[in-house]
Design a protein around this motif. Structure first.
Motif, mmCIF file in Angstrom:
data_model
loop_
_atom_site.group_PDB
_atom_site.id
_atom_site.type_symbol
_atom_site.label_atom_id
_atom_site.label_comp_id
_atom_site.label_asym_id
_atom_site.label_seq_id
_atom_site.Cartn_x
_atom_site.Cartn_y
_atom_site.Cartn_z
ATOM 1 N N GLY A 59 0.338 -8.513 5.307
ATOM 2 C CA GLY A 59 0.129 -7.959 3.983
ATOM 3 C C GLY A 59 -0.947 -6.897 3.993
ATOM 4 O O GLY A 59 -1.847 -6.920 3.168
ATOM 5 N N ILE A 60 -0.847 -5.969 4.937
ATOM 6 C CA ILE A 60 -1.868 -4.934 5.066
ATOM 7 C C ILE A 60 -1.681 -3.827 4.033
ATOM 8 O O ILE A 60 -2.659 -3.279 3.529
ATOM 9 N N GLN A 61 -0.448 -3.509 3.683
ATOM 10 C CA GLN A 61 -0.217 -2.430 2.726
ATOM 11 C C GLN A 61 -0.924 -2.672 1.388
ATOM 12 O O GLN A 61 -1.549 -1.745 0.861
ATOM 13 N N PRO A 62 -0.872 -3.877 0.804
ATOM 14 C CA PRO A 62 -1.581 -4.081 -0.466
ATOM 15 C C PRO A 62 -3.082 -3.797 -0.368
ATOM 16 O O PRO A 62 -3.679 -3.237 -1.294
ATOM 17 N N MET A 63 -3.702 -4.143 0.758
ATOM 18 C CA MET A 63 -5.123 -3.836 0.936
ATOM 19 C C MET A 63 -5.320 -2.323 1.001
ATOM 20 O O MET A 63 -6.236 -1.782 0.384
ATOM 21 N N ALA A 64 -4.450 -1.636 1.724
ATOM 22 C CA ALA A 64 -4.543 -0.178 1.821
ATOM 23 C C ALA A 64 -4.360 0.464 0.448
ATOM 24 O O ALA A 64 -5.034 1.449 0.121
ATOM 25 N N GLU A 65 -3.462 -0.079 -0.351
ATOM 26 C CA GLU A 65 -3.239 0.460 -1.697
ATOM 27 C C GLU A 65 -4.477 0.266 -2.575
ATOM 28 O O GLU A 65 -4.779 1.105 -3.410
ATOM 29 N N GLN A 66 -5.194 -0.838 -2.381
ATOM 30 C CA GLN A 66 -6.444 -1.041 -3.124
ATOM 31 C C GLN A 66 -7.484 -0.017 -2.696
ATOM 32 O O GLN A 66 -8.232 0.497 -3.515
ATOM 33 N N VAL A 67 -7.539 0.263 -1.396
ATOM 34 C CA VAL A 67 -8.537 1.197 -0.872
ATOM 35 C C VAL A 67 -8.223 2.633 -1.274
ATOM 36 O O VAL A 67 -9.092 3.360 -1.743
ATOM 37 N N TYR A 68 -6.974 3.052 -1.084
ATOM 38 C CA TYR A 68 -6.612 4.461 -1.267
ATOM 39 C C TYR A 68 -5.957 4.767 -2.608
ATOM 40 O O TYR A 68 -5.898 5.928 -3.002
ATOM 41 N N GLY A 69 -5.431 3.747 -3.264
ATOM 42 C CA GLY A 69 -4.688 3.959 -4.504
ATOM 43 C C GLY A 69 -3.202 4.065 -4.206
ATOM 44 O O GLY A 69 -2.802 4.699 -3.226
ATOM 45 N N VAL A 70 -2.384 3.446 -5.037
ATOM 46 C CA VAL A 70 -0.938 3.372 -4.798
ATOM 47 C C VAL A 70 -0.305 4.756 -4.703
ATOM 48 O O VAL A 70 0.512 5.016 -3.836
ATOM 49 N N GLY A 71 -0.675 5.673 -5.574
ATOM 50 C CA GLY A 71 -0.029 6.981 -5.587
ATOM 51 C C GLY A 71 -0.770 8.061 -4.828
ATOM 52 O O GLY A 71 -0.502 9.246 -5.021
ATOM 53 N N ASN A 72 -1.687 7.688 -3.964
ATOM 54 C CA ASN A 72 -2.499 8.662 -3.240
ATOM 55 C C ASN A 72 -1.643 9.464 -2.264
ATOM 56 O O ASN A 72 -1.157 8.935 -1.277
ATOM 57 N N ARG A 73 -1.444 10.742 -2.557
ATOM 58 C CA ARG A 73 -0.604 11.584 -1.699
ATOM 59 C C ARG A 73 -1.216 11.776 -0.319
ATOM 60 O O ARG A 73 -0.506 11.842 0.668
ATOM 61 N N ALA A 81 -2.894 9.718 1.402
ATOM 62 C CA ALA A 81 -2.709 8.510 2.207
ATOM 63 C C ALA A 81 -1.251 8.071 2.282
ATOM 64 O O ALA A 81 -0.954 7.027 2.857
ATOM 65 N N SER A 82 -0.325 8.855 1.750
ATOM 66 C CA SER A 82 1.068 8.399 1.653
ATOM 67 C C SER A 82 1.695 8.069 3.008
ATOM 68 O O SER A 82 2.407 7.081 3.134
ATOM 69 N N GLU A 83 1.418 8.871 4.024
ATOM 70 C CA GLU A 83 1.987 8.597 5.358
ATOM 71 C C GLU A 83 1.457 7.275 5.905
ATOM 72 O O GLU A 83 2.214 6.460 6.441
ATOM 73 N N LEU A 84 0.156 7.042 5.731
ATOM 74 C CA LEU A 84 -0.435 5.792 6.196
ATOM 75 C C LEU A 84 0.104 4.607 5.401
ATOM 76 O O LEU A 84 0.462 3.577 5.972
ATOM 77 N N LEU A 85 0.177 4.745 4.076
ATOM 78 C CA LEU A 85 0.691 3.655 3.247
ATOM 79 C C LEU A 85 2.125 3.308 3.625
ATOM 80 O O LEU A 85 2.489 2.128 3.701
ATOM 81 N N LYS A 86 2.945 4.320 3.878
ATOM 82 C CA LYS A 86 4.332 4.069 4.287
ATOM 83 C C LYS A 86 4.378 3.356 5.635
ATOM 84 O O LYS A 86 5.109 2.384 5.816
#
Length: 108
Positions: free
Chosen positions: A75-89, A91-96
């Motif tokens: 469940g690493i993506q949810p932590m990344a979304e908290q750090v960078y924000g869900v719609g952060n362009r 960080a989009s490559e990393l979030l994906k």
């Protein structure tokens, strides 16, 4: 059926590439004290990108190289979304890449 080590290794490379592309790849490691944090994701001593580079990626690579069992869930993506924000362009490559990793591990 567990996720194949080769697929996971490929996904780890994509995560590394995303970190490098954004300039979030450090050339020098953090201190031993920072790496020894007992907090989840080393939130008290490392940036999330540092945790990915210096803790997560090496641990996952070691598991693959040892032929050990991969984690059953991730469940690493949810932590990344908290750090960078869900719609952060930015960080989009990393979030994906992290989301694909989570799905790969969880789907087995």
């Amino acid at each position: 059926m567990a996720a194949s080590a080769a697929l996971v290794a490929d996904q780890l490379l994509l995560i590394e590439r995303a970190l490098r592309t954004q300039g979030w790849w450090d050339s020098a490691p953090p201190s031993k004290q920072a790496l020894a944090s007992q907090e989840p994701f080393c939130v008290d001593t490392l940036d999330f990108s540092q945790w990915l580079q210096w803790i997560f990626l090496p641990r996952m690579k070691a598991i693959i190289e040892a032929g050990a069992s991969l984690p059953a869930v991730s469940g690493i993506q949810p932590m990344a979304e908290q750090v960078y924000g869900v719609g952060n362009r930015q960080a989009s490559e990393l979030l994906k890449a992290l989301g694909d990793f989570d799905r790969l591990i969880t789907a087995g």
